[in-house]
Design a protein around this motif. Sequence first.
Motif, PDB file in Angstrom:
ATOM      1  N   THR A 145     -49.702  -6.385 -36.038  1.00  0.00           N
ATOM      2  CA  THR A 145     -50.034  -5.533 -35.026  1.00  0.00           C
ATOM      3  C   THR A 145     -50.811  -6.684 -34.664  1.00  0.00           C
ATOM      4  O   THR A 145     -51.605  -7.898 -34.885  1.00  0.00           O
ATOM      5  N   LYS A 146     -50.990  -6.426 -33.354  1.00  0.00           N
ATOM      6  CA  LYS A 146     -51.837  -7.310 -32.576  1.00  0.00           C
ATOM      7  C   LYS A 146     -53.646  -6.898 -32.659  1.00  0.00           C
ATOM      8  O   LYS A 146     -54.328  -7.716 -32.109  1.00  0.00           O
ATOM      9  N   GLY A 147     -53.475  -6.234 -33.459  1.00  0.00           N
ATOM     10  CA  GLY A 147     -54.996  -5.884 -33.662  1.00  0.00           C
ATOM     11  C   GLY A 147     -55.884  -5.520 -32.832  1.00  0.00           C
ATOM     12  O   GLY A 147     -55.181  -4.600 -31.248  1.00  0.00           O
ATOM     13  N   LEU A 148     -56.934  -4.761 -32.976  1.00  0.00           N
ATOM     14  CA  LEU A 148     -57.575  -4.202 -31.628  1.00  0.00           C
ATOM     15  C   LEU A 148     -58.370  -5.327 -30.483  1.00  0.00           C
ATOM     16  O   LEU A 148     -59.122  -5.995 -31.019  1.00  0.00           O
ATOM     17  N   ARG A 149     -57.567  -4.425 -29.072  1.00  0.00           N
ATOM     18  CA  ARG A 149     -58.482  -5.406 -28.088  1.00  0.00           C
ATOM     19  C   ARG A 149     -59.644  -4.620 -27.574  1.00  0.00           C
ATOM     20  O   ARG A 149     -59.718  -4.103 -27.153  1.00  0.00           O
ATOM     21  N   GLN A 150     -60.857  -5.636 -27.460  1.00  0.00           N
ATOM     22  CA  GLN A 150     -62.233  -5.631 -26.568  1.00  0.00           C
ATOM     23  C   GLN A 150     -62.002  -5.716 -25.423  1.00  0.00           C
ATOM     24  O   GLN A 150     -61.460  -6.361 -24.827  1.00  0.00           O
ATOM     25  N   ASP A 151     -63.383  -5.066 -25.069  1.00  0.00           N
ATOM     26  CA  ASP A 151     -63.685  -4.849 -23.700  1.00  0.00           C
ATOM     27  C   ASP A 151     -63.830  -5.745 -23.004  1.00  0.00           C
ATOM     28  O   ASP A 151     -64.112  -7.045 -23.698  1.00  0.00           O
ATOM     29  N   PHE A 152     -63.450  -6.600 -21.930  1.00  0.00           N
ATOM     30  CA  PHE A 152     -64.398  -7.962 -21.498  1.00  0.00           C
ATOM     31  C   PHE A 152     -65.760  -7.816 -21.543  1.00  0.00           C
ATOM     32  O   PHE A 152     -66.473  -9.197 -21.602  1.00  0.00           O
ATOM     33  N   VAL A 153     -66.302  -6.821 -21.296  1.00  0.00           N
ATOM     34  CA  VAL A 153     -67.758  -6.713 -21.537  1.00  0.00           C
ATOM     35  C   VAL A 153     -68.309  -7.352 -22.927  1.00  0.00           C
ATOM     36  O   VAL A 153     -69.154  -8.036 -22.394  1.00  0.00           O
ATOM     37  N   LYS A 154     -67.946  -6.352 -24.314  1.00  0.00           N
ATOM     38  CA  LYS A 154     -68.556  -6.764 -24.727  1.00  0.00           C
ATOM     39  C   LYS A 154     -67.682  -8.249 -25.897  1.00  0.00           C
ATOM     40  O   LYS A 154     -68.285  -8.851 -26.145  1.00  0.00           O
ATOM     41  N   LYS A 155     -66.303  -8.627 -25.135  1.00  0.00           N
ATOM     42  CA  LYS A 155     -65.951  -9.960 -25.961  1.00  0.00           C
ATOM     43  C   LYS A 155     -66.938 -10.497 -25.027  1.00  0.00           C
ATOM     44  O   LYS A 155     -67.513 -11.990 -25.418  1.00  0.00           O
ATOM     45  N   THR A 156     -68.012 -11.136 -23.212  1.00  0.00           N
ATOM     46  CA  THR A 156     -68.546 -11.463 -23.245  1.00  0.00           C
ATOM     47  C   THR A 156     -70.237 -11.758 -23.707  1.00  0.00           C
ATOM     48  O   THR A 156     -70.588 -12.797 -24.114  1.00  0.00           O
ATOM     49  N   ALA A 157     -70.398 -10.519 -24.239  1.00  0.00           N
ATOM     50  CA  ALA A 157     -71.698 -10.516 -24.720  1.00  0.00           C
ATOM     51  C   ALA A 157     -71.761 -11.142 -26.130  1.00  0.00           C
ATOM     52  O   ALA A 157     -72.614 -11.762 -26.708  1.00  0.00           O
ATOM     53  N   LEU A 158     -70.448 -10.429 -26.774  1.00  0.00           N
ATOM     54  CA  LEU A 158     -69.898 -11.342 -27.721  1.00  0.00           C
ATOM     55  C   LEU A 158     -70.285 -13.213 -28.096  1.00  0.00           C
ATOM     56  O   LEU A 158     -70.788 -13.492 -28.539  1.00  0.00           O
TER      57      LEU A 158
END
Length: 164
Positions: free
Chosen positions: A72-85
């Motif tokens: 599975t490709k797994g859950l994809r996070q949205d751009f805002v969460k990814k940049t915050a992380l």
Amino acid sequence: MTEETNEKVLSILANIKNNQENAEDSEKLEKVEVISGSKQKLLKKKDPIMGKPKSGRFWKSKRERFSSINKTKGLRQDFVKKTALRIDLQRTKELSKQVQEELKQKELNRKERRRENIKRAEENKRKAEIVQVITNSAKLKRMKKKQLRFIEKRDTNKQIEASK
């Protein structure tokens, strides 16, 4: 056993037998013959029901090849969460670097202070020495080995000039 439990056990056994017979029938149906030229190929051959393993470890299942496992490709996070992380991770890295630099600096300061203390102690030891000038070299020849070990050569002129 009571009659009800006997009936339940018998019905379960009958279901198992029916399932095995159905599996054998479906196996026969799934062997499809495809004629291509003069060769015959069998497609979709099901694995037979596995018996008890030779090792006796019945809980160990048959291993699959990694290529056959569905990934599975797994859950994809949205751009805002990814940049915050990403920003948070960068901040923590900077903090850890800063802490490491502080520890290195403290260690260097401690080493420097230790060197200075050793140097100061050596100077104080030299100042506190009792110096006796030996002008007669014959005295040295008469001295015993143990006394000769304690004799050190010094330039007394520097000490006299420094004390003035």
